[in-house]
Design an enzyme around this catalytic site. Sequence first.
Site, PDB file in Angstrom:
ATOM      1  CG  ASP A  26      -1.896   1.151   1.237  1.00  0.00           C
ATOM      2  OD1 ASP A  26      -2.096   1.765   0.175  1.00  0.00           O
ATOM      3  OD2 ASP A  26      -2.468   1.438   2.306  1.00  0.00           O
ATOM      4  CG  ASP A  65      -3.456   4.182  -3.018  1.00  0.00           C
ATOM      5  OD1 ASP A  65      -2.592   3.480  -2.454  1.00  0.00           O
ATOM      6  OD2 ASP A  65      -4.600   4.302  -2.570  1.00  0.00           O
TER       7      ASP A  65
END
Length: 451
Positions: A100, A325
């Site tokens: 992440d 992201d």
Amino acid sequence: MLPLIVLCSLLSLLLLPPAYLAAVSDDEYLKLPLLRKSPLPSPTQALALDTRRLHFLSLRRKPIPFVKSPVSSGASSGSGQYFVDLRIGQPPQSLLLIADTGSDLVWVKCSACRNCSLHSPATVFFPRHSSTFSPTHCYDPTCRLVPKPSRAPKCNHTRLHSTCPYEYAYADGSLTSGLFARETTTLRTSSGREANLKSVAFGCGFRISGQTVSGTSFNGAHGVMGLGRGPISFASQLGRRFGNKFSYCLMDYTLSPPPTSYLTIGGVRSDAVSKLSFTPLLTNPLSPTFYYVRLKSISVNGAKLRIDPSVWETDGSGNGGTVVDSGTTLAFLADPAYRLVVATVRRRIRLPIAAELTPGFDLCVNVSGVLKPEKMMPRLKFGFAGGAVFVPPPRNYFIETEEHIQCLAIQSVNPKVGFSVIGNLMQQGFLFEFDRDRSRLGFSRHGCASP
């Protein structure tokens, strides 16, 4: 995934070395005399000296090492995330963490079990089974880098076992809380050997709740590897040891068997670097975790859309802009740009529009009987600052939502309350390198076969 709590950027100074050079203003400069104390050597002597020096320098020139860990798609478990295999503790316990770039904290599910045989192995971390597990004291400076529970006990400086509690929140209200600690991680190095990296800070999560950490996107995962720009992220902690850059390839989740790819902390191969296109990484003081880039244009089948440049800007409240992201699956575009993209793709697509839309999607097509539907789909092209051009294949933005139905995997976002996102689906099949020292993001269709 997007954390609500933004760590104060000043706290990152706790992990930085002291500065030894005084600042000078723009119109000042420093001069040091260069003096020669001996007469010039003869050409023969100079050649000999230079030859020796070059030999010495060549011995000192070593490639920056790197460490790597396998990356796999969570599609088989129903997750839209990509997992990194992290081996933590001594002896190592192997866990799958979500990769992440949109959060900072590294955390794993922990168990304080006394009879750990009742728990399935490789589903939680057992601190009792590790000889190197070390809880962080609440008075330790690194404890200030993690958000605290609202009812955290007052730190007792004199108690030996006064631990550091943490509570980390995500945008949907999900929480992980537990003890902040340090552990040894085991990773493969560029030489092929294993390296034990000591004192990696992480959250030992005893309590987790909320959609992010209990929903379908988390299926099969045992924690999160935060790769953001904050000082406690995995990329920040290991980056200082391996050149302050990291890279990864997220392979096509539909391929079977799934191909092997890696998260690499450190430099990528020189031949892969030569093929990267770079765009500057931007900073947003109000959201220091995220990797911002400047999206300048979108084209459909080579025709640039008439999008006002202000659509891509960040406002004074920190909203707007574009983030890369890996923890978000779909792509999100500021609403004015999104509406133009959907309308243009709808006009250019050579497939029948689906009779019924899949809930949550604004454009779906029927691919029944079509052998290669990607050949009949418009091509998107994204232009970034610095001249970098990103041209993903249609499978990166059209996904199968039900049998014979594919939908445009891009969503709308209000730039006044959020930002555009290049999610992991759009990133598939590309090598991405986050060069933090040079503050740039590189990407290429080449270099994903091996690190």
